[in-house]
Design an enzyme around this catalytic site. Structure first.
Site, PDB file in Angstrom:
ATOM      1  N   GLY A 235       5.126   1.698   1.847  1.00 64.09           N
ATOM      2  CA  GLY A 235       4.747   1.764   3.263  1.00 64.09           C
ATOM      3  C   GLY A 235       4.011   3.025   3.649  1.00 64.09           C
ATOM      4  N   SER A 236       3.367   3.667   2.679  1.00 60.32           N
ATOM      5  CA  SER A 236       2.683   4.924   2.968  1.00 60.32           C
ATOM      6  C   SER A 236       1.659   4.792   4.104  1.00 60.32           C
ATOM      7  CB  SER A 236       2.046   5.429   1.671  1.00 60.32           C
ATOM      8  OG  SER A 236       0.913   6.163   1.923  1.00 60.32           O
ATOM      9  N   SER A 237       0.838   3.730   4.061  1.00 63.65           N
ATOM     10  CA  SER A 237      -0.214   3.611   5.083  1.00 63.65           C
ATOM     11  C   SER A 237       0.395   3.367   6.464  1.00 63.65           C
ATOM     12  CB  SER A 237      -1.200   2.500   4.716  1.00 63.65           C
ATOM     13  OG  SER A 237      -0.539   1.268   4.622  1.00 63.65           O
ATOM     14  N   ALA A 238       1.427   2.535   6.544  1.00 58.70           N
ATOM     15  CA  ALA A 238       2.061   2.290   7.848  1.00 58.70           C
ATOM     16  C   ALA A 238       2.751   3.561   8.344  1.00 58.70           C
ATOM     17  CB  ALA A 238       3.055   1.139   7.743  1.00 58.70           C
ATOM     18  N   ALA A 239       3.354   4.314   7.422  1.00 61.76           N
ATOM     19  CA  ALA A 239       4.035   5.559   7.821  1.00 61.76           C
ATOM     20  C   ALA A 239       3.027   6.583   8.338  1.00 61.76           C
ATOM     21  CB  ALA A 239       4.837   6.125   6.650  1.00 61.76           C
TER      22      ALA A 239
ATOM     23  N   PRO B  76       4.559   8.326  -2.144  1.00 56.59           N
ATOM     24  CA  PRO B  76       3.390   8.117  -2.998  1.00 56.59           C
ATOM     25  C   PRO B  76       2.521   7.009  -2.423  1.00 56.59           C
ATOM     26  CG  PRO B  76       5.404   7.387  -4.112  1.00 56.59           C
ATOM     27  CD  PRO B  76       5.827   8.013  -2.822  1.00 56.59           C
TER      28      PRO B  76
ATOM     29  N   GLY C 285       3.606   0.387  -2.398  1.00 59.50           N
ATOM     30  CA  GLY C 285       4.498  -0.566  -1.733  1.00 59.50           C
ATOM     31  C   GLY C 285       5.636   0.111  -1.008  1.00 59.50           C
TER      32      GLY C 285
ATOM     33  N   ASP D 264       5.835  -3.836   7.381  1.00 59.36           N
ATOM     34  CA  ASP D 264       5.901  -2.392   7.117  1.00 59.36           C
ATOM     35  C   ASP D 264       6.028  -1.626   8.426  1.00 59.36           C
ATOM     36  OD1 ASP D 264       5.358  -3.223   4.572  1.00 59.36           O
ATOM     37  OD2 ASP D 264       3.846  -1.696   4.155  1.00 59.36           O
TER      38      ASP D 264
HETATM   39  O1  PMV Z   1       2.581  -2.756   1.720  1.00 57.69           O
HETATM   40  P1  PMV Z   1       3.289  -3.381   0.575  1.00 57.69           P
HETATM   41  O2  PMV Z   1       2.639  -3.205  -0.745  1.00 57.69           O
HETATM   42  O3  PMV Z   1       4.758  -3.113   0.593  1.00 57.69           O
HETATM   43  O4  PMV Z   1       3.177  -5.001   0.760  1.00 57.69           O
HETATM   44  C1  PMV Z   1       3.507  -5.614   1.914  1.00 57.69           C
HETATM   45  C2  PMV Z   1       4.174  -6.898   1.607  1.00 57.69           C
HETATM   46  C3  PMV Z   1       3.314  -8.125   1.458  1.00 57.69           C
HETATM   47  O5  PMV Z   1       4.184  -9.202   1.776  1.00 57.69           O
HETATM   48  C4  PMV Z   1       2.836  -8.259   0.031  1.00 57.69           C
HETATM   49  C5  PMV Z   1       2.103  -8.138   2.372  1.00 57.69           C
HETATM   50  C6  PMV Z   1       2.459  -8.214   3.845  1.00 57.69           C
HETATM   51  O6  PMV Z   1       1.533  -7.968   4.657  1.00 57.69           O
HETATM   52  O7  PMV Z   1       3.596  -8.555   4.209  1.00 57.69           O
END
Ligand code: PMV
Length: 316
Positions: A103-107, A97, A101, A148
């Protein structure tokens, strides 16, 4: 006719402890989350590069702002190979989803990078992969710590300190992790910015909270290595309190954390950027994990996953 050439995927991730503090050089622990994944497919077609995903279908460079990170990444990669931005379509399918949080965008960035490298027949190192993914993460999140991309690219639990070589973490825990989606979008960029404001305007009050999160992470690492679930649970509860004090929790996250603890979770906290997104809870056994998951749904969670941490035992 379109020819499907390449298909590559990437898993999601969960931050166990240390989010937000990690932006300030403190350690954090994150794990791959293979229950959810992204697939990037590349097929040949004539003309400018197209993108096909849940947000948009059409020419990549007319894509909406939300996809700017991805289009920058594609541009950067094709340019580095001296290729023109034409004659292929990128299609993204995801069971992660978005903006929760996980990691969708990094994935998405990692699956796309893997697919493009395969398409152009180039070798891709872990380091290159994480650096490229962080191009897109920077556009999306502002100042990402890189946690991420590092976790998703490596597909191993990580003890992570920004700017330092990543350390794989020996996961020696036989508990269950429950992940619950609030159904609300998390706001990583906004919460990272608001924590930045707090630490700037009142460092005396807020920097100690960040530092303590770092200490909790170090203790969590020890508790994981010693299979001390009870202690890990306590550390998660304290971390959630610090995140509340940093203003990154919200009502639904707090309600789900309470519900998990009432149902016998050893620990529970928000995970990721906060103010929406997901929370996690630690359970001693499967029976307890099932009860907690049920209670989380009854208390408003839109989706729940149970991850057997014993399955992730790795030998390094
Ligand atoms: O991408 P998220 O929502 O899991 O957040 C990453 C974790 C944070 O520590 C809030 C930001 C970061 O860049 O590490």
């Amino acid at each position: 006719m379109e020819t499907n050439l390449i298909r590559e995927s990437a898993v999601g991730k969960i931050i166990l402890i240390g989010e937000h503090a990690v932006v300030y050089g403190e350690p954090a622990i994150a794990m791959p989350f293979s229950e959810a994944r992204v697939t990037a497919s590349i097929s040949e077609k004539k003309g400018p590069v197209d993108l096909d995903c849940i947000y948009y279908k059409g020419e990549l460079f007319k894509a909406p702002e939300i996809l700017l990170g991805l289009s920058r990444l594609v541009e950067e990669i094709t340019k580095s190979f001296n290729k023109k931005l034409e004659d292929f379509t990128i299609r993204i399918d995801s069971t992660i989803p978005p903006e929760r949080g996980m990691g969708s965008s990094a994935a998405v960035a990692i699956a796309t990078t893997r697919a493009l490298y395969k398409y152009f027949n180039k070798k891709l190192s872990y380091e290159k992969l994480t650096n490229l993914a962080n191009i897109s993460e920077t556009v999306i999140h502002g100042t990402p710590s890189g946690i991420d991309a590092a976790t998703i690219a490596g597909e191993k639990p990580l003890y992570f300190i920004k700017g330092e070589p990543f350390k794989a973490l020996k996961l020696n825990l036989d508990g269950y992790l429950i992940v619950a989606d609030t159904g609300e979008k998390g706001q990583t960029k906004a919460t990272v910015a608001s924590v930045r404001n707090l630490t700037k305007s009142n460092p005396k009050k807020y920097i100690p909270l960040i530092k303590e999160l770092g200490q909790l992470t170090n203790q969590a690492r020890e508790s994981i290595e010693k299979n001390n679930k009870k202690l890990l649970g306590q550390l998660m509860i304290q971390a959630h309190k610090n995140l509340q004090d940093l203003g990154v929790s919200n009502q639904i996250l707090d309600r789900l954390v309470e519900a998990a603890l009432d149902q016998g979770a050893l620990g529970a906290k928000l995970t990721g950027g906060g103010r929406g997104g997901c929370m996690i809870a630690l359970a001693a056994d499967k029976k307890s994990a099932d009860l907690i998951a049920k209670s989380l749904i009854e208390n408003g969670a839109k989706n729940v996953w149970i991850d057997n941490l014993g399955d992730d035992l790795i030998d390094i």
